[in-house]
Design a protein around this motif. Structure first.
Motif, PDB file in Angstrom:
ATOM      1  N   ARG A  16       0.908  -1.155   0.000  1.00  0.00           N
ATOM      2  CA  ARG A  16       0.000   0.000   0.000  1.00  0.00           C
ATOM      3  C   ARG A  16       0.945   1.202   0.000  1.00  0.00           C
ATOM      4  NH1 ARG A  16      -5.547   0.368   1.911  1.00  0.00           N
ATOM      5  NH2 ARG A  16      -5.338  -1.846   2.295  1.00  0.00           N
ATOM      6  N   GLU A  17       1.178   1.761  -1.163  1.00  0.00           N
ATOM      7  CA  GLU A  17       2.242   2.745  -1.388  1.00  0.00           C
ATOM      8  C   GLU A  17       2.168   3.983  -0.497  1.00  0.00           C
ATOM      9  OE1 GLU A  17       4.818   2.151  -3.359  1.00  0.00           O
ATOM     10  OE2 GLU A  17       4.003   0.262  -4.103  1.00  0.00           O
ATOM     11  N   ASN A  18       0.970   4.384  -0.107  1.00  0.00           N
ATOM     12  CA  ASN A  18       0.845   5.635   0.646  1.00  0.00           C
ATOM     13  C   ASN A  18       0.550   5.420   2.132  1.00  0.00           C
ATOM     14  OD1 ASN A  18      -1.768   4.689   0.185  1.00  0.00           O
ATOM     15  ND2 ASN A  18      -2.641   6.731   0.123  1.00  0.00           N
ATOM     16  N   ALA A  19       0.816   4.203   2.635  1.00  0.00           N
ATOM     17  CA  ALA A  19       0.488   3.920   4.035  1.00  0.00           C
ATOM     18  C   ALA A  19       1.628   3.183   4.733  1.00  0.00           C
ATOM     19  CB  ALA A  19      -0.794   3.090   4.114  1.00  0.00           C
ATOM     20  N   VAL A  20       1.700   3.393   6.054  1.00  0.00           N
ATOM     21  CA  VAL A  20       2.690   2.695   6.880  1.00  0.00           C
ATOM     22  C   VAL A  20       1.980   1.905   7.965  1.00  0.00           C
ATOM     23  CG1 VAL A  20       4.563   4.328   6.444  1.00  0.00           C
ATOM     24  CG2 VAL A  20       3.039   4.706   8.394  1.00  0.00           C
ATOM     25  N   TYR A  21       2.601   0.798   8.350  1.00  0.00           N
ATOM     26  CA  TYR A  21       2.108  -0.064   9.417  1.00  0.00           C
ATOM     27  C   TYR A  21       3.069   0.088  10.580  1.00  0.00           C
ATOM     28  CZ  TYR A  21       0.554  -4.327  11.773  1.00  0.00           C
ATOM     29  OH  TYR A  21       0.062  -5.227  12.678  1.00  0.00           O
ATOM     30  N   VAL A  22       2.541   0.428  11.746  1.00  0.00           N
ATOM     31  CA  VAL A  22       3.370   0.724  12.912  1.00  0.00           C
ATOM     32  C   VAL A  22       3.083  -0.303  14.003  1.00  0.00           C
ATOM     33  CG1 VAL A  22       4.015   2.500  14.578  1.00  0.00           C
ATOM     34  CG2 VAL A  22       3.118   3.175  12.340  1.00  0.00           C
ATOM     35  N   THR A  23       4.144  -0.885  14.580  1.00  0.00           N
ATOM     36  CA  THR A  23       3.997  -1.837  15.681  1.00  0.00           C
ATOM     37  C   THR A  23       4.857  -1.385  16.855  1.00  0.00           C
ATOM     38  OG1 THR A  23       5.766  -3.244  14.800  1.00  0.00           O
ATOM     39  CG2 THR A  23       3.511  -3.795  14.153  1.00  0.00           C
ATOM     40  N   GLY A  24       4.587  -1.976  18.026  1.00  0.00           N
ATOM     41  CA  GLY A  24       5.352  -1.653  19.227  1.00  0.00           C
ATOM     42  C   GLY A  24       4.884  -0.384  19.913  1.00  0.00           C
ATOM     43  N   LEU A  25       3.678   0.062  19.596  1.00  0.00           N
ATOM     44  CA  LEU A  25       3.169   1.308  20.179  1.00  0.00           C
ATOM     45  C   LEU A  25       2.784   1.121  21.643  1.00  0.00           C
ATOM     46  CD1 LEU A  25       0.931   2.372  17.183  1.00  0.00           C
ATOM     47  CD2 LEU A  25       2.907   3.638  18.048  1.00  0.00           C
ATOM     48  N   PRO A  26       2.904   2.185  22.441  1.00  0.00           N
ATOM     49  CA  PRO A  26       2.447   2.110  23.828  1.00  0.00           C
ATOM     50  C   PRO A  26       0.937   1.857  23.867  1.00  0.00           C
ATOM     51  CG  PRO A  26       3.675   4.147  23.430  1.00  0.00           C
ATOM     52  CD  PRO A  26       3.473   3.481  22.109  1.00  0.00           C
ATOM     53  N   VAL A  55      -5.962   7.332  10.560  1.00  0.00           N
ATOM     54  CA  VAL A  55      -5.089   6.691  11.535  1.00  0.00           C
ATOM     55  C   VAL A  55      -5.912   5.550  12.121  1.00  0.00           C
ATOM     56  CG1 VAL A  55      -3.827   6.952  13.694  1.00  0.00           C
ATOM     57  CG2 VAL A  55      -3.858   8.829  12.038  1.00  0.00           C
ATOM     58  N   ASN A  56      -5.637   4.338  11.674  1.00  0.00           N
ATOM     59  CA  ASN A  56      -6.408   3.169  12.106  1.00  0.00           C
ATOM     60  C   ASN A  56      -5.641   2.406  13.174  1.00  0.00           C
ATOM     61  OD1 ASN A  56      -8.380   3.712  10.108  1.00  0.00           O
ATOM     62  ND2 ASN A  56      -7.069   2.743   8.589  1.00  0.00           N
ATOM     63  N   MET A  57      -6.210   2.368  14.369  1.00  0.00           N
ATOM     64  CA  MET A  57      -5.595   1.661  15.488  1.00  0.00           C
ATOM     65  C   MET A  57      -6.265   0.297  15.616  1.00  0.00           C
ATOM     66  SD  MET A  57      -5.243   4.913  18.047  1.00  0.00           S
ATOM     67  CE  MET A  57      -4.389   4.004  19.311  1.00  0.00           C
ATOM     68  N   TYR A  58      -5.458  -0.764  15.637  1.00  0.00           N
ATOM     69  CA  TYR A  58      -5.998  -2.119  15.640  1.00  0.00           C
ATOM     70  C   TYR A  58      -6.264  -2.627  17.051  1.00  0.00           C
ATOM     71  CZ  TYR A  58      -4.714  -2.014  10.774  1.00  0.00           C
ATOM     72  OH  TYR A  58      -4.614  -1.666   9.461  1.00  0.00           O
ATOM     73  N   LYS A  59      -7.422  -3.274  17.203  1.00  0.00           N
ATOM     74  CA  LYS A  59      -7.840  -3.812  18.501  1.00  0.00           C
ATOM     75  C   LYS A  59      -7.986  -5.325  18.435  1.00  0.00           C
ATOM     76  CE  LYS A  59     -10.221   0.363  19.860  1.00  0.00           C
ATOM     77  NZ  LYS A  59     -11.445   0.948  20.343  1.00  0.00           N
ATOM     78  N   ASN A  60      -7.807  -5.951  19.583  1.00  0.00           N
ATOM     79  CA  ASN A  60      -8.032  -7.389  19.718  1.00  0.00           C
ATOM     80  C   ASN A  60      -9.522  -7.642  19.512  1.00  0.00           C
ATOM     81  OD1 ASN A  60      -8.877  -9.848  21.185  1.00  0.00           O
ATOM     82  ND2 ASN A  60      -6.693  -9.985  21.683  1.00  0.00           N
ATOM     83  N   LYS A  61      -9.866  -8.545  18.597  1.00  0.00           N
ATOM     84  CA  LYS A  61     -11.273  -8.810  18.286  1.00  0.00           C
ATOM     85  C   LYS A  61     -12.038  -9.397  19.466  1.00  0.00           C
ATOM     86  CE  LYS A  61     -10.517  -9.391  13.378  1.00  0.00           C
ATOM     87  NZ  LYS A  61     -10.498 -10.286  12.250  1.00  0.00           N
ATOM     88  N   GLY A  68      -1.444  -2.295  20.075  1.00  0.00           N
ATOM     89  CA  GLY A  68      -0.136  -1.655  19.917  1.00  0.00           C
ATOM     90  C   GLY A  68       0.273  -1.556  18.458  1.00  0.00           C
ATOM     91  N   GLU A  69      -0.710  -1.641  17.547  1.00  0.00           N
ATOM     92  CA  GLU A  69      -0.458  -1.594  16.105  1.00  0.00           C
ATOM     93  C   GLU A  69      -1.398  -0.592  15.453  1.00  0.00           C
ATOM     94  OE1 GLU A  69      -1.232  -5.580  14.828  1.00  0.00           O
ATOM     95  OE2 GLU A  69       0.360  -6.404  16.068  1.00  0.00           O
ATOM     96  N   ALA A  83       8.371   8.517   6.315  1.00  0.00           N
ATOM     97  CA  ALA A  83       7.989   8.102   7.669  1.00  0.00           C
ATOM     98  C   ALA A  83       8.713   6.819   8.069  1.00  0.00           C
ATOM     99  CB  ALA A  83       6.471   7.912   7.757  1.00  0.00           C
ATOM    100  N   ILE A  84       8.858   5.896   7.133  1.00  0.00           N
ATOM    101  CA  ILE A  84       9.577   4.647   7.421  1.00  0.00           C
ATOM    102  C   ILE A  84      11.034   4.963   7.750  1.00  0.00           C
ATOM    103  CG2 ILE A  84      10.402   2.474   6.430  1.00  0.00           C
ATOM    104  CD1 ILE A  84       7.749   2.518   4.736  1.00  0.00           C
ATOM    105  N   GLU A  85      11.655   5.776   6.920  1.00  0.00           N
ATOM    106  CA  GLU A  85      13.062   6.122   7.135  1.00  0.00           C
ATOM    107  C   GLU A  85      13.263   6.888   8.441  1.00  0.00           C
ATOM    108  OE1 GLU A  85      14.340   8.245   3.666  1.00  0.00           O
ATOM    109  OE2 GLU A  85      13.865   6.562   2.347  1.00  0.00           O
ATOM    110  N   TRP A  86      12.356   7.779   8.753  1.00  0.00           N
ATOM    111  CA  TRP A  86      12.527   8.655   9.906  1.00  0.00           C
ATOM    112  C   TRP A  86      12.145   8.006  11.225  1.00  0.00           C
ATOM    113  CZ3 TRP A  86      15.257  12.835  10.537  1.00  0.00           C
ATOM    114  CH2 TRP A  86      15.059  13.606  11.668  1.00  0.00           C
ATOM    115  N   PHE A  87      11.019   7.261  11.271  1.00  0.00           N
ATOM    116  CA  PHE A  87      10.481   6.778  12.539  1.00  0.00           C
ATOM    117  C   PHE A  87      10.791   5.327  12.880  1.00  0.00           C
ATOM    118  CE2 PHE A  87       7.271  10.187  11.561  1.00  0.00           C
ATOM    119  CZ  PHE A  87       7.747  11.079  12.511  1.00  0.00           C
ATOM    120  N   ASN A  88      11.210   4.510  11.914  1.00  0.00           N
ATOM    121  CA  ASN A  88      11.482   3.108  12.233  1.00  0.00           C
ATOM    122  C   ASN A  88      12.601   2.990  13.263  1.00  0.00           C
ATOM    123  OD1 ASN A  88      11.097   0.268  11.913  1.00  0.00           O
ATOM    124  ND2 ASN A  88      12.984   0.220  10.728  1.00  0.00           N
TER     125      ASN A  88
END
Length: 119
Positions: A16-26, A55-61, A68-69, A83-88
Motif C-alpha cells: 500500500r504505497e501511501n500507508a505505513v504499518y506501525v507496531t510496538g506502540l504504547p 489513523v487506524n488503530m488495531y484492537k483485539n477482536k 499496539g499496532e 515516515a519509514i526512514e525517519w520513525f522506524n
C-alpha cells in the motif's frame, strides 16, 4: 508473498504505497498523538466518511483492547517512505516502534473486486 485461500482463489500481499504499518506502540497512545507525530512528515489522508484523519488503530477482536499496532495513510506515497526512514526503530513515549510499508491482500490473478469485467 503470502498465499491465502478463501472466497474463490489465492491471495497475495501487495504494498500500500501511501500507508505505513506501525507496531510496538504504547498501549495508552491515542490516534491524535499518532496523527501529531506522523503528520510532522507529511499530510495524513482525510477520511470524508467519518471526518477524521486516516489513523487506524488495531484492537483485539475478542477483548477490544488496543494491540499496539496502527496504520497511517498519507496523501502522498513519498511521505510514507519518509515516515519509514525517519520513525522506524525510534522511541515514541518510551517504546521503540517499528514502521514498515503497509500491505493489503489482493487476488493473485488480479481479477478481484473492481477488476476485469469480461465482455
Amino acid at each position: 508473498m503470502a498465499d491465502r485461500r478463501g472466497s474463490g482463489g489465492a491471495m497475495e500481499k501487495r504494498p500500500r504505497e501511501n500507508a505505513v504499518y506501525v507496531t510496538g506502540l504504547p498501549m495508552d497512545v491515542t490516534d491524535e498523538k499518532l496523527a501529531e507525530l506522523f503528520g510532522s512528515i507529511g499530510v495524513i489522508k482525510y477520511d470524508k466518511r467519518n471526518n477524521r484523519q486516516m489513523v487506524n488503530m488495531y484492537k483485539n477482536k475478542m477483548t477490544g483492547d488496543f494491540k499496539g499496532e496502527a496504520m497511517i495513510t498519507y496523501d502522498d506515497p513519498q511521505a510514507a517512505k519518509a515516515a519509514i526512514e525517519w520513525f522506524n526503530d525510534k522511541e515514541f513515549f518510551g517504546k521503540k516502534i517499528q514502521v514498515e510499508q503497509a500491505t493489503y491482500l489482493a487476488p493473485v490473478d488480479g481479477y478481484g473486486r473492481g477488476g476485469y469485467r469480461g465482455g
